[in-house]
Design a protein around this motif. Structure first.
Motif, PDB file in Angstrom:
ATOM      1  N   THR A  62     -11.299  -9.824 -54.775  1.00 30.86           N
ATOM      2  CA  THR A  62     -11.804  -8.692 -55.626  1.00 30.86           C
ATOM      3  C   THR A  62     -10.575  -8.287 -56.803  1.00 30.86           C
ATOM      4  OG1 THR A  62     -10.923  -7.351 -54.066  1.00 30.86           O
ATOM      5  CG2 THR A  62     -13.121  -8.101 -53.918  1.00 30.86           C
ATOM      6  N   SER A  63      -9.538  -8.861 -56.728  1.00 28.60           N
ATOM      7  CA  SER A  63      -8.335  -8.239 -57.459  1.00 28.60           C
ATOM      8  C   SER A  63      -8.734  -8.771 -58.986  1.00 28.60           C
ATOM      9  CB  SER A  63      -7.045  -9.016 -57.170  1.00 28.60           C
ATOM     10  OG  SER A  63      -7.093 -10.311 -57.117  1.00 28.60           O
ATOM     11  N   GLU A  78      -5.446   0.103 -49.343  1.00 28.53           N
ATOM     12  CA  GLU A  78      -5.310  -1.034 -48.524  1.00 28.53           C
ATOM     13  C   GLU A  78      -4.716  -0.845 -47.194  1.00 28.53           C
ATOM     14  OE1 GLU A  78      -2.846  -3.452 -51.086  1.00 28.53           O
ATOM     15  OE2 GLU A  78      -4.719  -4.617 -51.927  1.00 28.53           O
ATOM     16  N   ARG A 132     -12.080   0.439 -57.209  1.00 24.51           N
ATOM     17  CA  ARG A 132     -11.937  -0.744 -56.443  1.00 24.51           C
ATOM     18  C   ARG A 132     -12.146  -1.828 -57.365  1.00 24.51           C
ATOM     19  NH1 ARG A 132     -10.505  -1.326 -51.134  1.00 24.51           N
ATOM     20  NH2 ARG A 132      -9.573  -3.722 -50.977  1.00 24.51           N
ATOM     21  N   SER A 142      -6.948  -9.409 -62.867  1.00 30.74           N
ATOM     22  CA  SER A 142      -6.031  -9.606 -63.659  1.00 30.74           C
ATOM     23  C   SER A 142      -6.348  -9.649 -65.223  1.00 30.74           C
ATOM     24  CB  SER A 142      -5.144 -11.066 -63.469  1.00 30.74           C
ATOM     25  OG  SER A 142      -4.330 -11.279 -64.229  1.00 30.74           O
ATOM     26  N   LEU A 169      -3.707   1.829 -54.948  1.00 33.39           N
ATOM     27  CA  LEU A 169      -4.005   0.664 -54.435  1.00 33.39           C
ATOM     28  C   LEU A 169      -3.590   0.372 -52.932  1.00 33.39           C
ATOM     29  CD1 LEU A 169      -5.564  -2.079 -54.289  1.00 33.39           C
ATOM     30  CD2 LEU A 169      -3.672  -2.829 -55.861  1.00 33.39           C
ATOM     31  N   GLY A 205      -9.229  -2.909 -59.329  1.00 31.96           N
ATOM     32  CA  GLY A 205      -8.085  -3.156 -58.625  1.00 31.96           C
ATOM     33  C   GLY A 205      -7.289  -1.969 -59.047  1.00 31.96           C
TER      34      GLY A 205
END
Length: 245
Positions: free
Chosen positions: A3-4, A28, A141, A6, A24, A144
């Motif tokens: 789910t990250s 987490e 979310r 970039s 973040l 990210g």
């Protein structure tokens, strides 16, 4: 697929210097805590309790030991529920609410906004806002927690979804007896008990924003919880749907 997100090759989408790494890490860590803490409490109580029972039974497995283990398991699960209510739920509420305030404050500093940011902490914290240039600022979310600056053509779809949960409550009335022996009636009459069920719906509204960072690229979804405020969700949906540059 993780789910990250970039966006190193698409920096024009990012609000400068706003990576929100602290938010973040907060999310987490809280999610890690919610995975580890219940297991630690459960196996800690079971381990210590079972060893104590074994010691009392001279380290022999007997029927009484198995019954005691079953009771111990019930007590351990009950303790986990109490511990989660006293520790995890307040921790999630305080940390996620603080994170949502941080995101909202950073959106206000990032650009000139047409209205105050919309932030939330249910599920996971997030925030979005609309700039005077017709762009959508978003950090949640799905990104990210990178602070994105989305143009109207990058917003693929905006809709309001509802989740309806039906809750039923049943009330039982007691039995009534009319009659007597000495100074009252010779006979008697007994009325049976009655059960009355009342159902009502609990509605939760969500604003869903689908966005696409690159043409023909992956479409990502941001879900904004509005709770019972369906009209607020519809108003926000109309605002984002009519973005213009």
């Amino acid at each position: 697929m993780g789910t990250s997100l970039s966006v190193a090759d698409n920096q024009v989408l990012l609000v400068p210097r706003e990576a929100n790494g602290d938010v973040l890490r907060c999310v987490e860590h809280q999610e890690w805590l919610e995975r580890v803490f219940p297991r630690t409490v459960l196996w800690g109580i079971l381990g210590i309790g079972f060893l104590t029972l074994l010691a009392r039974n001279s380290w022999q497995v007997t029927g009484g030991l198995l019954i005691g283990g079953a009771v111990l398991l019930f007590v351990a699960k009950l303790a986990v529920g109490v511990a989660c209510s006293l520790v995890l739920e307040p921790s999630r509420y305080l940390r996620f609410r603080s994170a949502a305030k941080k995101l909202s404050s950073r959106l206000e500093r990032a650009a000139v906004l047409t209205c105050p940011p919309c932030s939330w902490y249910t599920g996971a914290p997030g925030a979005f806002a609309v700039t005077d240039q017709g762009e959508l600022l978003l950090a949640d979310r799905s990104s990210g927690y990178e602070l994105l600056r989305l143009t109207p053509d990058q917003v693929a779809r905006v809709s309001v979804e509802r989740e309806v949960t039906q809750v039923t409550r049943t009330r039982h009335s007691g039995r009534s007896i009319i009659g007597g022996v000495n100074g009252g009636f010779l006979g008697g009459w007994v009325s049976g008990g009655q059960s009355t069920s009342v159902s009502h719906d609990i509605e939760q509204a969500y604003l869903e924003i689908s966005y696409q960072l690159e043409p023909n690229g992956l479409v990502r979804l941001a879900a904004v919880p509005f709770g019972s405020d369906r009209r607020g969700a519809m108003a926000a949906c109309a605002m984002v749907s009519r973005l213009q540059r």
